[in-house]
Design a protein around this motif. Structure first.
Motif, PDB file in Angstrom:
ATOM      1  N   ILE A 128      10.708   7.461  24.024  1.00 38.28           N
ATOM      2  CA  ILE A 128      11.364   8.663  23.505  1.00 38.28           C
ATOM      3  C   ILE A 128      10.538   9.272  22.378  1.00 38.28           C
ATOM      4  O   ILE A 128      10.378  10.497  22.285  1.00 38.28           O
ATOM      5  N   GLN A 129       9.989   8.432  21.525  1.00 38.87           N
ATOM      6  CA  GLN A 129       9.131   8.927  20.447  1.00 38.87           C
ATOM      7  C   GLN A 129       7.930   9.682  21.011  1.00 38.87           C
ATOM      8  O   GLN A 129       7.526  10.725  20.483  1.00 38.87           O
ATOM      9  N   HIS A 130       7.370   9.162  22.088  1.00 42.39           N
ATOM     10  CA  HIS A 130       6.222   9.802  22.725  1.00 42.39           C
ATOM     11  C   HIS A 130       6.612  11.162  23.299  1.00 42.39           C
ATOM     12  O   HIS A 130       5.874  12.150  23.137  1.00 42.39           O
ATOM     13  N   MET A 131       7.785  11.236  23.930  1.00 45.52           N
ATOM     14  CA  MET A 131       8.239  12.506  24.496  1.00 45.52           C
ATOM     15  C   MET A 131       8.533  13.521  23.397  1.00 45.52           C
ATOM     16  O   MET A 131       8.226  14.718  23.537  1.00 45.52           O
ATOM     17  N   LEU A 132       9.120  13.069  22.297  1.00 43.85           N
ATOM     18  CA  LEU A 132       9.386  13.972  21.183  1.00 43.85           C
ATOM     19  C   LEU A 132       8.081  14.518  20.593  1.00 43.85           C
ATOM     20  O   LEU A 132       7.996  15.696  20.243  1.00 43.85           O
ATOM     21  N   ALA A 133       7.083  13.651  20.506  1.00 43.18           N
ATOM     22  CA  ALA A 133       5.783  14.086  19.985  1.00 43.18           C
ATOM     23  C   ALA A 133       5.148  15.126  20.904  1.00 43.18           C
ATOM     24  O   ALA A 133       4.571  16.118  20.437  1.00 43.18           O
ATOM     25  N   GLN A 134       5.257  14.917  22.207  1.00 38.59           N
ATOM     26  CA  GLN A 134       4.709  15.877  23.169  1.00 38.59           C
ATOM     27  C   GLN A 134       5.439  17.214  23.084  1.00 38.59           C
ATOM     28  O   GLN A 134       4.816  18.286  23.131  1.00 38.59           O
ATOM     29  N   LEU A 135       6.773  17.158  22.973  1.00 37.62           N
ATOM     30  CA  LEU A 135       7.565  18.381  22.858  1.00 37.62           C
ATOM     31  C   LEU A 135       7.213  19.128  21.573  1.00 37.62           C
ATOM     32  O   LEU A 135       7.082  20.362  21.578  1.00 37.62           O
ATOM     33  N   ALA A 136       7.047  18.396  20.480  1.00 31.96           N
ATOM     34  CA  ALA A 136       6.653  19.030  19.217  1.00 31.96           C
ATOM     35  C   ALA A 136       5.295  19.701  19.345  1.00 31.96           C
ATOM     36  O   ALA A 136       5.067  20.800  18.814  1.00 31.96           O
TER      37      ALA A 136
END
Length: 305
Positions: A187-195
């Motif tokens: 989830i942290q990785h997906m949030l970073a990509q979205l950011a």
């Protein structure tokens, strides 16, 4: 410290959108629009003699992105741009709502729709697109297309930021297997990509605004619209993956944000059209690489501190 007019307007718009229900509306919010008119926002880009504040694209970037992040229940961006085009062509602007496409429901009778008649844009009654022209200007269709593409790029940047904010909050609040989703590496990785998608889109759109204000925005706008379209493909998917099934429910605001993003990505030219425009413009300069780099560099506009 003295606040600028654009800062004051952003503060007022933020207060107007303070209700969490704003981003859940699927129809035109007439009560909100009345308050927007009272602030004088529809004419903000028009010269002072026409009742405006003579604000530039860069001045209104934060206002437009904030409105988009809240679900865009009113056509604030469209009305700002339409009135700016009318004033630029010597026509009289108006505070009533302007739409670029017939998507809204329950619009007031005074609402207008921006259409093209030959080589010039015109305003007609929203309920009667084939009716008499309500306003006219010699502004060309090409000018409307670039202005519309820049507006959509800004709005996509705002919607992506809104989706990111929702995703971060959901990941922090939603508990799975005894701990918040935000604690899981995936989830942290997906949030970073979205950011990353949100920040990159906003950066491209800001540069395009500055270039437009400086009078040479065509290539920068093409780059911004292409970047925004690509961000929608990845950003919308990531936001919905983070939210799971809740993200597609009608009572949750994410669905409206992503629907707006997908619609805006196709309007005023899709990725293919703008990629071709970038290639043709860059090659015509004789040095394609330098042309693209120059169009992507930040610029200072007269009046900036």
């Amino acid at each position: 410290m003295t606040m600028s007019v654009s800062d004051l307007l952003l503060e007022q718009v933020t207060r107007l959108h303070a209700s969490d229900q704003t981003s859940r509306r699927e129809d035109f919010d007439s009560a909100l629009w009345t308050k927007i008119e009272e602030l004088g926002l529809p004419l903000a880009m028009c010269p002072e003699p026409d009742g405006g504040f003579a604000l530039r694209w860069s001045d209104l970037f934060d206002v437009i992105t904030h409105s988009a992040a809240c679900g865009e229940p009113t056509p604030l961006g469209e009305t700002l741009i339409a009135n700016a085009l009318l004033c630029g062509g010597g026509a009289e602007p108006a505070a009533s709502a302007v739409f670029f496409s017939a998507w809204a429901a329950d619009v007031p009778e005074t609402a207008r729709l921006l259409v093209t008649r030959g080589e010039a844009p015109a305003l007609v009654t929203f309920s009667d697109p084939a009716g008499a022209v309500a306003g006219n200007t010699p502004t060309t269709v090409s000018t409307v297309r670039y202005a519309g593409a820049l507006l959509r790029s800004i709005q996509i940047a705002g919607a992506l930021q809104g989706a990111l904010d929702l995703s971060v909050r959901y990941a922090q609040e939603r508990v799975q297997f005894g701990r918040p989703l935000a604690k899981f590496q995936a989830i942290q990785h997906m949030l970073a990509q979205l950011a990353n998608e949100a920040v990159a889109t906003a950066a491209a759109a800001r540069i395009a605004c500055a270039k437009m204000d400086a009078g040479d925005g065509d290539l920068a706008i093409a780059i911004a619209k292409l970047r925004a379209g690509r961000a929608v493909e990845k950003g919308a998917m990531l936001a919905h993956q983070i939210h799971g099934a809740i993200g597609v429910t009608m009572e949750y605001p994410l669905g409206r944000l992503t629907r707006n993003m997908w619609r805006w990505a196709e309007e005023f030219g899709d990725q293919r059209e703008w990629a071709i425009a970038i290639g043709r413009t860059a090659v015509a300069t004789g040095d394609a690489w330098d042309a693209v780099i120059a169009a992507s560099d930040p610029v200072e506009v007269a009046g900036d501190e």
